[in-house]
Design a protein around this motif. Structure first.
Motif, mmCIF file in Angstrom:
data_model
loop_
_atom_site.group_PDB
_atom_site.id
_atom_site.type_symbol
_atom_site.label_atom_id
_atom_site.label_comp_id
_atom_site.label_asym_id
_atom_site.label_seq_id
_atom_site.Cartn_x
_atom_site.Cartn_y
_atom_site.Cartn_z
ATOM 1 N N GLU A 291 -15.445 -25.375 -18.766
ATOM 2 C CA GLU A 291 -15.242 -26.348 -19.829
ATOM 3 C C GLU A 291 -14.695 -27.673 -19.309
ATOM 4 O O GLU A 291 -14.527 -28.616 -20.080
ATOM 5 N N GLY A 292 -14.419 -27.724 -17.999
ATOM 6 C CA GLY A 292 -13.917 -28.961 -17.422
ATOM 7 C C GLY A 292 -12.413 -29.056 -17.324
ATOM 8 O O GLY A 292 -11.870 -30.157 -17.161
ATOM 9 N N TRP A 293 -11.741 -27.927 -17.385
ATOM 10 C CA TRP A 293 -10.281 -27.912 -17.235
ATOM 11 C C TRP A 293 -9.896 -27.488 -15.825
ATOM 12 O O TRP A 293 -10.523 -26.596 -15.249
ATOM 13 N N LEU A 294 -8.879 -28.133 -15.276
ATOM 14 C CA LEU A 294 -8.347 -27.740 -13.980
ATOM 15 C C LEU A 294 -7.631 -26.406 -14.082
ATOM 16 O O LEU A 294 -6.949 -26.126 -15.078
ATOM 17 N N VAL A 295 -7.745 -25.605 -13.035
ATOM 18 C CA VAL A 295 -7.067 -24.323 -12.958
ATOM 19 C C VAL A 295 -6.382 -24.244 -11.596
ATOM 20 O O VAL A 295 -7.030 -24.440 -10.563
ATOM 21 N N GLY A 296 -5.083 -23.978 -11.595
ATOM 22 C CA GLY A 296 -4.388 -23.840 -10.327
ATOM 23 C C GLY A 296 -2.938 -24.262 -10.408
ATOM 24 O O GLY A 296 -2.427 -24.659 -11.462
ATOM 25 N N ARG A 297 -2.300 -24.199 -9.273
ATOM 26 C CA ARG A 297 -0.880 -24.506 -9.160
ATOM 27 C C ARG A 297 -0.592 -25.951 -9.568
ATOM 28 O O ARG A 297 -1.291 -26.869 -9.177
ATOM 29 N N GLY A 298 0.467 -26.135 -10.342
ATOM 30 C CA GLY A 298 0.932 -27.473 -10.679
ATOM 31 C C GLY A 298 0.181 -28.154 -11.801
ATOM 32 O O GLY A 298 0.397 -29.335 -12.066
ATOM 33 N N VAL A 299 -0.708 -27.412 -12.485
ATOM 34 C CA VAL A 299 -1.476 -27.998 -13.586
ATOM 35 C C VAL A 299 -0.790 -27.685 -14.911
ATOM 36 O O VAL A 299 -0.420 -26.544 -15.175
ATOM 37 N N ARG A 300 -0.621 -28.708 -15.730
ATOM 38 C CA ARG A 300 -0.111 -28.541 -17.094
ATOM 39 C C ARG A 300 -1.166 -29.054 -18.057
ATOM 40 O O ARG A 300 -1.615 -30.192 -17.931
ATOM 41 N N ARG A 301 -1.549 -28.229 -19.015
ATOM 42 C CA ARG A 301 -2.606 -28.583 -19.955
ATOM 43 C C ARG A 301 -2.019 -28.882 -21.329
ATOM 44 O O ARG A 301 -1.394 -28.019 -21.957
ATOM 45 N N LEU A 302 -2.198 -30.131 -21.787
ATOM 46 C CA LEU A 302 -1.768 -30.549 -23.117
ATOM 47 C C LEU A 302 -2.958 -31.226 -23.798
ATOM 48 O O LEU A 302 -3.122 -32.439 -23.723
ATOM 49 N N PRO A 303 -3.813 -30.460 -24.458
ATOM 50 C CA PRO A 303 -5.061 -31.010 -24.990
ATOM 51 C C PRO A 303 -4.840 -32.147 -25.985
ATOM 52 O O PRO A 303 -3.955 -32.092 -26.841
ATOM 53 N N SER A 304 -5.668 -33.169 -25.837
ATOM 54 C CA SER A 304 -5.639 -34.335 -26.716
ATOM 55 C C SER A 304 -6.865 -34.330 -27.621
ATOM 56 O O SER A 304 -7.921 -33.804 -27.247
ATOM 57 N N VAL A 305 -6.733 -34.934 -28.801
ATOM 58 C CA VAL A 305 -7.883 -35.101 -29.691
ATOM 59 C C VAL A 305 -8.624 -36.399 -29.380
ATOM 60 O O VAL A 305 -9.667 -36.684 -29.988
ATOM 61 N N ARG A 306 -8.128 -37.173 -28.440
ATOM 62 C CA ARG A 306 -8.697 -38.484 -28.143
ATOM 63 C C ARG A 306 -9.791 -38.369 -27.081
ATOM 64 O O ARG A 306 -9.583 -38.617 -25.900
#
Length: 229
Positions: free
Chosen positions: A34-49
């Motif tokens: 889906e285009g999201w990074l996976v791995g150490r040090g990644v924080r995912r905060l999805p935006s609607v923008r």
């Protein structure tokens, strides 16, 4: 060991004989379907923008700086999780890299972030071997509809070792996932909006060859002056 000593050591590490990629930790990040990074040090905060891409996958990467103090990357990512039309500035990015090396991802790479309101780029395609620099100019696309937008926390004067290492890890991951041509991985915001923008600035421009050599596993690079501003 200093960061530049670490990079020189990486250049001497063995490469996979089939793929040509290094077998060390420069590209320890992955990009999911889906285009999201996976791995150490990644924080995912999805935006609607975000909005649609005009290409199947990203063909370019543009660098910015946040013009904010260290420690603000997380709060910036939280701020763009929502959007009030007519009230909030229509701005977003895919990833913001903190001075501590944390990768705050707000928009998946298969969607367009709102990081550069002006400009188009020409699609440069690989010719055969992905490690060759030959390309054909195929078509043009708006920046926000084809390019990954990366914000670097800070004012562009200095960049910490963890931040540069985080950028190298990110670049290695997107190059692996989307085979972005090196001349398309050095786009500067200031190049497309020179009357209003100065980012990412000369310090980052001078660091780009170092990042590219790590991501593309080469010591010879094409002329990047036209693209990096």
């Amino acid at each position: 060991m200093g960061f530049f000593d670490w990079v020189r050591r990486l250049w001497s590490e063995p490469m996979d004989p089939v793929t040509g990629h290094r077998t060390d930790q420069v590209t320890d990040l992955e990009v999911d379907g889906e285009g999201w990074l996976v791995g150490r040090g990644v924080r995912r905060l999805p935006s609607v923008r975000h909005s649609s891409l005009s290409v199947p996958t990203p063909i370019a990467l543009m660098w910015h700086y946040t013009a904010t103090d260290p420690g603000t990357a997380g709060s910036l990512a939280k701020r763009i999780q929502t959007y009030r039309s007519g009230h909030d500035r229509a701005a977003s990015w895919h990833v913001c890299i903190g001075v501590d090396g944390t990768l705050w991802q707000s928009v998946p790479f298969l969607r367009g972030a709102w990081h550069c309101a002006r400009g188009v780029v020409e699609h440069r395609r690989w010719h055969g071997d992905r490690f060759m620099w030959d390309y054909d100019v195929a078509d043009s696309h708006r920046i926000n509809a084809c390019a990954i937008g990366v914000e670097l926390e800070g004012h562009g004067k200095t960049f910490s070792n963890p931040q540069v290492a985080g950028a190298m890890r990110l670049l290695g991951a997107v190059v692996e996932a989307y085979q972005i041509h090196p001349t398309m991985a050095v786009l500067a915001h200031s190049h497309f909006d020179p009357s209003r923008r100065r980012d990412p600035g000369p310090v980052w421009r001078d660091l780009l060859p170092l990042l590219l050599r790590g991501a593309y596993n080469v010591k010879r690079l094409p002329d990047l002056s036209e693209f990096s501003g």
